[in-house]
Design a protein around this motif. Sequence first.
Motif, PDB file in Angstrom:
ATOM      1  N   PRO A  77      13.148  -9.409  14.916  1.00  0.00           N
ATOM      2  CA  PRO A  77      12.462  -8.590  13.841  1.00  0.00           C
ATOM      3  C   PRO A  77      12.023  -9.514  12.871  1.00  0.00           C
ATOM      4  O   PRO A  77      12.936 -10.478  12.418  1.00  0.00           O
ATOM      5  CB  PRO A  77      13.579  -7.518  13.536  1.00  0.00           C
ATOM      6  CG  PRO A  77      14.569  -7.611  14.455  1.00  0.00           C
ATOM      7  CD  PRO A  77      14.497  -8.852  15.224  1.00  0.00           C
ATOM      8  N   LEU A 104      10.469  -8.311  26.568  1.00  0.00           N
ATOM      9  CA  LEU A 104       9.954  -8.806  25.428  1.00  0.00           C
ATOM     10  C   LEU A 104      11.147  -9.166  24.547  1.00  0.00           C
ATOM     11  O   LEU A 104      12.428  -8.521  24.612  1.00  0.00           O
ATOM     12  CB  LEU A 104       9.406  -7.505  24.608  1.00  0.00           C
ATOM     13  CG  LEU A 104       8.947  -7.708  23.032  1.00  0.00           C
ATOM     14  CD1 LEU A 104       7.406  -8.610  23.407  1.00  0.00           C
ATOM     15  CD2 LEU A 104       8.241  -6.555  22.818  1.00  0.00           C
ATOM     16  N   ARG A 105      11.195 -10.235  23.929  1.00  0.00           N
ATOM     17  CA  ARG A 105      12.300 -10.862  23.089  1.00  0.00           C
ATOM     18  C   ARG A 105      12.312 -10.421  21.627  1.00  0.00           C
ATOM     19  O   ARG A 105      11.272 -10.367  21.372  1.00  0.00           O
ATOM     20  CB  ARG A 105      12.324 -12.307  23.052  1.00  0.00           C
ATOM     21  CG  ARG A 105      13.007 -12.927  24.447  1.00  0.00           C
ATOM     22  CD  ARG A 105      14.171 -13.902  23.881  1.00  0.00           C
ATOM     23  NE  ARG A 105      15.509 -13.790  24.426  1.00  0.00           N
ATOM     24  CZ  ARG A 105      16.526 -14.637  24.887  1.00  0.00           C
ATOM     25  NH1 ARG A 105      16.083 -15.698  24.888  1.00  0.00           N
ATOM     26  NH2 ARG A 105      17.456 -14.262  25.342  1.00  0.00           N
ATOM     27  N   ILE A 106      13.168  -9.639  21.451  1.00  0.00           N
ATOM     28  CA  ILE A 106      13.253  -8.862  20.094  1.00  0.00           C
ATOM     29  C   ILE A 106      13.377  -9.975  19.071  1.00  0.00           C
ATOM     30  O   ILE A 106      14.861 -10.151  18.962  1.00  0.00           O
ATOM     31  CB  ILE A 106      13.948  -7.685  20.123  1.00  0.00           C
ATOM     32  CG1 ILE A 106      13.625  -6.821  21.068  1.00  0.00           C
ATOM     33  CG2 ILE A 106      13.815  -7.031  18.716  1.00  0.00           C
ATOM     34  CD1 ILE A 106      11.829  -6.244  20.883  1.00  0.00           C
TER      35      ILE A 106
END
Lengths: 714, 360
Positions: free
Chosen positions: B11, B7-9
Amino acid sequence: MSEEMKNTGVFICTSCGIKNCVDTSALAKIAEGSVKFGNCIEGVNLCHPGGLEVIEKSILDGKLSKILIAACSPRVKTEEFSFNPDILVERVNLREHVVGSHEAGDEDTLMLAEDMMRMGLAKLANSSIPIPFIPEEISNEILVLGAGITGITAAIDGARAGYKVLLVEKKEQAGGWLQELYKQIPSSPPWSKPQNPVLGQALESLKKQENISLYTGTEILEISGQPGAFWVRMNHAGQEKSVLVGAIVLATGWEPYDPSGLEPFGYSNQPDVITSLELELMAGNGGFNRPSNGKPVKNVLFVQCAGSRDKDHLPYCSSVCCGTSLKQAQYIREAHPDANVFIIYKDIRMPGMSENYYLEVQKDSRIFLTKGEVSGIISEENQLIVNVRDSLVHSNMDISVDLVVLAVGMTPRDSMDLKLAYRQGPGLPTLKYEFPDSHFICFPYETRRTGIYAAGAVRAPLSISESIEDAGGAMLKAIQCLEATKRGEAVHPRSGDQSYPELYMQRCTDCKRCTEECPFGAYDETEKGTPLPNPSRCRRCGICMGSCPERIISFKDFSIQAVSAMIKAVEVPDEFEEKPRVLAFVCENDAYPAFDMAGMKGLKYSPFVRIIPVRCIGSVNKVWISDALSRGFDGIMQIGCKPGDDYQCHFIQGSELTETRGENLQETLQTMMLEPERIRTEFIEIDEYDKIPDLINDYMEEIENIGPNPFKDL
Amino acid sequence: MGMDTTLRIKPDIEFIEFLKKDSGSDLSICMQCGSCTAVCDLSPEENPFPRKEMIWASWGLRDRLMADEDIWLCHHCGDCSTTCPRDVRPADVMASLRSYSYRHFARPRFLGKWLQSPKYLPLLILFPVLIIAGIIALAGTLKIPEGPVDYSHFFPHGWLNGSFSILVLILFGAMLGSVRRFFLGLKAHGSRLREKNGGLIKRVWKIFIQKDFKSCTTNRYRYIGHYMVFGGFVMLLVVTLFAILATIFFEYPMPFFHPVKIAGNLAGLSLAAGIIFLAINRFKNPSGSKAGQYTDWFFLVNLFLLSISGGIVELARFMDWTPWAYYLYFLHLVLVWLVVLYLPYTKFAHVIFRTLAMLK
């Protein structure tokens, strides 16, 4: 009546169930004839005013110098039964060890009590009042080594308590790590922002203290001597200087753990992976720029426990790294309003009230915290891609940032800096995790070198406020040591003990066992290997006494001779079948109180055991074992305190030494053609009193299986 | 559930701020302890919720959350909110997540924006007013009719049923679009829907008796209110279908004591009373929503007014309140549109999403 018993009085208490349990007049008879007074005190508790009056009157009338009190455990009523300091008092523990644990009115119970009386008398006959050792020259000055926040605070505390303090710092400036701090973790409400380091105030009050001489840029060349009189040679600005001090506080602090060896982080080859200390320096220098290209830092990821709580690196928690990262996250967020900060932790640990700070920092929507494990950092398109595994967010995630900060733990600075001219080496022996503390719960600040007290981060990983508190504690211990030394007393754990080991040097063979085995490095030695005792360094455990094959080390009131006499005083019956005898050496610190508690709880065990309390299980000399075996004892127990990492031995190595010495004892048994089971070593904790009946009865069974000691008839 | 993929974070701060505002929860202070998950009676053992949703929310992982079926399994009992040691109220965050998803998946997007804030309310109302007036104008009856009240004189049955049926069909079509986007999102994240317990019939029955609602501890009695709304709504749907048939094949309007009429009136009462029950429950219950959740209320208030106005319009017919009866009727029709027209954007859409999540 022998010469040494002429001035001895015996007082037998009949209260607390003693009279109902054993025939006290029979006990008095044992003393009669051999001593001046052999009294059963009827109708009154011996410890009550009426009883004490009788004792005091007898002391005066009979010009007594030694008295035997057969009543309760020597661990209780110590104030009641202390008289004129010239009177040597011996206690026979009838209440806990006879009444509590054995059948009333039984023949075997009476035999036990009678033997205990004989042993008490024998010990008294072979003991005398200790004459304290006081060094000729005693200095009232205390050396504090290291002028960080701990050292400065310790020095100020010592000066305020009225002592002269010599504060020595290796660097050119006093202040330590706090000089490098931009801000520190808040230590008081509202817990919302980092606060200015407290160093300024500390340096201010340091200046005001006239009793402190500060030597910066100064290196210790050698420390020799003993508490009360340590000679400190130091190099101050190229000049050699020699000072006499009475006690030492070691406050040399900590060093950050070197993360180069931490595989996944690539600290050595990724310029944008830095340590928390490096980030702190950046903050102090006014800006956060990427080391790789000098461009401003925006998004940052903190790796908590970088090497910490990892059995291959730093197995412990340094307790300050979490707070430090939260503080530094705030630096970053303040510098760039749209920066994102990620903190990947094993657990967030904010001890005590500092939890409030965590709550405050958490409120920031752009500080992202989670549990996880950083498994790799790669460089991609000018960014660091941090791979995090097993996080609560996702089992596998990539976070792209400009800078990675490794929150590294604290390691103690090497105590070799002390340069002790001790036979056992220049530094302090370390305990768990390489810290030089001598006991992490019972005796904080104590190192294994008497008179040298560790404070602050060199003792344990501590925060600034904890270090400040620590400084005061260690300084108080140093003062306590100095004052005790002036009176010729042990500091701890045998506080107030004026006895010390005396060596009959004519018979010394220079075997070096005492100088090697003393856990506290009390002995130095000549080139030839002859021991040079330093009684002020001694903790009076008697481990040297236990180690000496020539039996030349003894205390005035605890000697080879006295214990041998106690062993010989026991009447060992000839017929084994009904009356086997086992001798138990029991450590006074934890094992003996456990026996007392078993007695108080009314736990019953075999009446065939004769207990000899010893200062430390390590003080048991081999000769006592062979004495007992030739006397006809069927078995011997050595009951000490728990050894190991979370050890409870008050003298650190006594229990372990007993284990290693056990091999030698087996040789003794072999030469005597005896079974190895005749000697058993057990370790119990102070609260394991409930295990005592099984411990004893189990061994009694074994002894019955082996059969009688063949030396019995001889 | 696709947890092996990386999972590429990234925000999404706006998303975090929206959730904070909409749910009234300071979700950043969640300490990720999982007490919420531990007490949830509806949470499955494998990959339980709502801790993961709370963490994703506080990390601003909008896309991940939009591909999460579990927000639909949550019934907003509030057990988690009562237990939360930090008072972050996960139940409300989950509700806001659902509220956000309706608008996230619905097209066109601008309507979603309009539904997010009261300032667009006049526009939202004006839209159906104009359309309904337009249809009546096309039918050529845009004036108050003379004589005893007969709504078909104002809005002929054919026009009414035809236009409204088309509206409903279009909106259900739009809903299908939302659902499709939801499934595409799941696929993109490598996620699958959970394995459900029991056969299809068992699961339908579970929905029919509102079993999950009964599992709530904190909000034990809420299922009564929800059941009144749910039952009333389903009954009204049936009655309306019958009425449409009646206008074609039988006599319409039906007499007051016609069984279908009675059923319709009871259903309307049940709907209104259920909404009142739920509203009171929301205000009274300490774990109830404290936040605005404007879109939630938009739907609930409309539905309530719809059921009330239905009754009044019926009364007006029997009492012959000319010309007010026609104005009320017009208002009632606008309310019908408000409920149906914005279906994909409001709480109404949960009927589709939740049912799918529970059935699939």
